[in-house]
Enzyme design. Structure first.
Site, PDB file in Angstrom:
ATOM      1  N   CYS A  51      52.809  17.371   0.856  1.00  0.00           N
ATOM      2  CA  CYS A  51      53.168  16.642   2.075  1.00  0.00           C
ATOM      3  C   CYS A  51      52.009  16.379   3.028  1.00  0.00           C
ATOM      4  CB  CYS A  51      54.281  17.375   2.825  1.00  0.00           C
ATOM      5  SG  CYS A  51      53.746  18.886   3.660  1.00  0.00           S
ATOM      6  N   CYS A  66      39.413  36.808  -7.591  1.00  0.00           N
ATOM      7  CA  CYS A  66      40.702  37.122  -8.223  1.00  0.00           C
ATOM      8  C   CYS A  66      41.187  36.004  -9.137  1.00  0.00           C
ATOM      9  CB  CYS A  66      41.758  37.417  -7.156  1.00  0.00           C
ATOM     10  SG  CYS A  66      42.284  35.966  -6.217  1.00  0.00           S
ATOM     11  N   CYS A  98      54.962  26.205   2.221  1.00  0.00           N
ATOM     12  CA  CYS A  98      54.651  25.234   3.266  1.00  0.00           C
ATOM     13  C   CYS A  98      55.869  25.116   4.185  1.00  0.00           C
ATOM     14  CB  CYS A  98      54.333  23.882   2.632  1.00  0.00           C
ATOM     15  SG  CYS A  98      54.072  22.553   3.827  1.00  0.00           S
ATOM     16  N   CYS A 101      57.415  21.230   3.965  1.00  0.00           N
ATOM     17  CA  CYS A 101      58.141  20.694   2.800  1.00  0.00           C
ATOM     18  C   CYS A 101      58.704  21.770   1.878  1.00  0.00           C
ATOM     19  CB  CYS A 101      57.251  19.739   2.012  1.00  0.00           C
ATOM     20  SG  CYS A 101      55.895  20.533   1.125  1.00  0.00           S
ATOM     21  N   HIS A 104      56.013  25.864  -2.736  1.00  0.00           N
ATOM     22  CA  HIS A 104      55.394  27.153  -3.042  1.00  0.00           C
ATOM     23  C   HIS A 104      53.881  26.980  -3.057  1.00  0.00           C
ATOM     24  CE1 HIS A 104      54.645  30.977  -5.075  1.00  0.00           C
ATOM     25  NE2 HIS A 104      53.868  30.310  -5.908  1.00  0.00           N
ATOM     26  N   HIS A 107      50.920  33.662  -2.839  1.00  0.00           N
ATOM     27  CA  HIS A 107      51.399  34.932  -2.289  1.00  0.00           C
ATOM     28  C   HIS A 107      50.363  35.524  -1.349  1.00  0.00           C
ATOM     29  CE1 HIS A 107      53.945  34.489  -5.871  1.00  0.00           C
ATOM     30  NE2 HIS A 107      54.833  35.171  -5.168  1.00  0.00           N
ATOM     31  N   ASP A 115      37.116  43.121   2.871  1.00  0.00           N
ATOM     32  CA  ASP A 115      36.539  43.191   4.208  1.00  0.00           C
ATOM     33  C   ASP A 115      36.837  41.885   4.947  1.00  0.00           C
ATOM     34  OD1 ASP A 115      35.128  43.985   6.432  1.00  0.00           O
ATOM     35  OD2 ASP A 115      33.169  43.461   5.584  1.00  0.00           O
ATOM     36  N   ARG A 121      44.910  39.103   1.746  1.00  0.00           N
ATOM     37  CA  ARG A 121      44.418  38.097   0.793  1.00  0.00           C
ATOM     38  C   ARG A 121      45.557  37.126   0.542  1.00  0.00           C
ATOM     39  NH1 ARG A 121      44.705  37.732  -4.956  1.00  0.00           N
ATOM     40  NH2 ARG A 121      45.520  39.847  -4.993  1.00  0.00           N
ATOM     41  N   CYS A 123      46.536  34.523  -1.588  1.00  0.00           N
ATOM     42  CA  CYS A 123      46.192  34.060  -2.933  1.00  0.00           C
ATOM     43  C   CYS A 123      46.951  32.753  -3.180  1.00  0.00           C
ATOM     44  CB  CYS A 123      46.591  35.149  -3.926  1.00  0.00           C
ATOM     45  SG  CYS A 123      46.146  34.804  -5.616  1.00  0.00           S
TER      46      CYS A 123
END
Length: 136
Positions: A51, A66, A98, A101, A104, A107, A115, A121, A123
């Site tokens: 969107c 990661c 989001c 909209c 997904h 996470h 740090d 984090r 991800c």
């Protein structure tokens, strides 16, 4: 806060690639170390690929190694929704969506020892983002 974007599954499928649809609309995950923004270091903002809402800023991105782009916060609290994700019963997680909209994004994890100012984090799947370079 962005305006809400509501589309039918058919409209989303017409707009998004199969991988984008699987990640953004079906809460999938792109394979690690394959996304275009995993090691990206440009200066600018990251927008929702579905969107266009501003979600993250480059100054909040960090190298977590990661396999996915990592941020330590979102651009603003009202840009994302955080939901409890119990799809892995032994490893509950916090899903990032989001706010505009409901796509997904990925996470957010806390307390991993990075740090960062937030000890978080975020991800995020590269395929859920578009990057807009800062104007010079």
């Amino acid at each position: 806060m962005e305006l809400k974007v509501i589309k039918t599954p058919e409209e989303w499928r017409a707009q998004l690639s199969p991988l984008e649809y699987r990640v953004l609309r079906e809460a999938g995950t792109e394979p690690p170390f394959t996304g275009e923004y995993t090691d990206h270091t440009g200066v600018g903002i990251y927008r929702c690929r579905a969107c266009g809402a501003e979600l993250f800023r480059s100054e909040h991105k960090f190298a977590s190694h990661c396999g996915w782009p990592s941020f330590y916060t979102s651009a603003a609290a009202d840009r994302v929704r955080l939901l409890e994700d119990r799809s892995l019963p032994l490893h509950p997680r916090t899903e990032v969506r989001c706010a505009a909209c409901d796509s997904h994004l990925g996470h957010v994890f806390t307390g991993e020892g990075y740090d960062t100012p937030t000890d978080q984090r975020w991800c995020i799947n590269s395929v859920s983002l578009d990057f807009e370079p800062a104007s010079s």
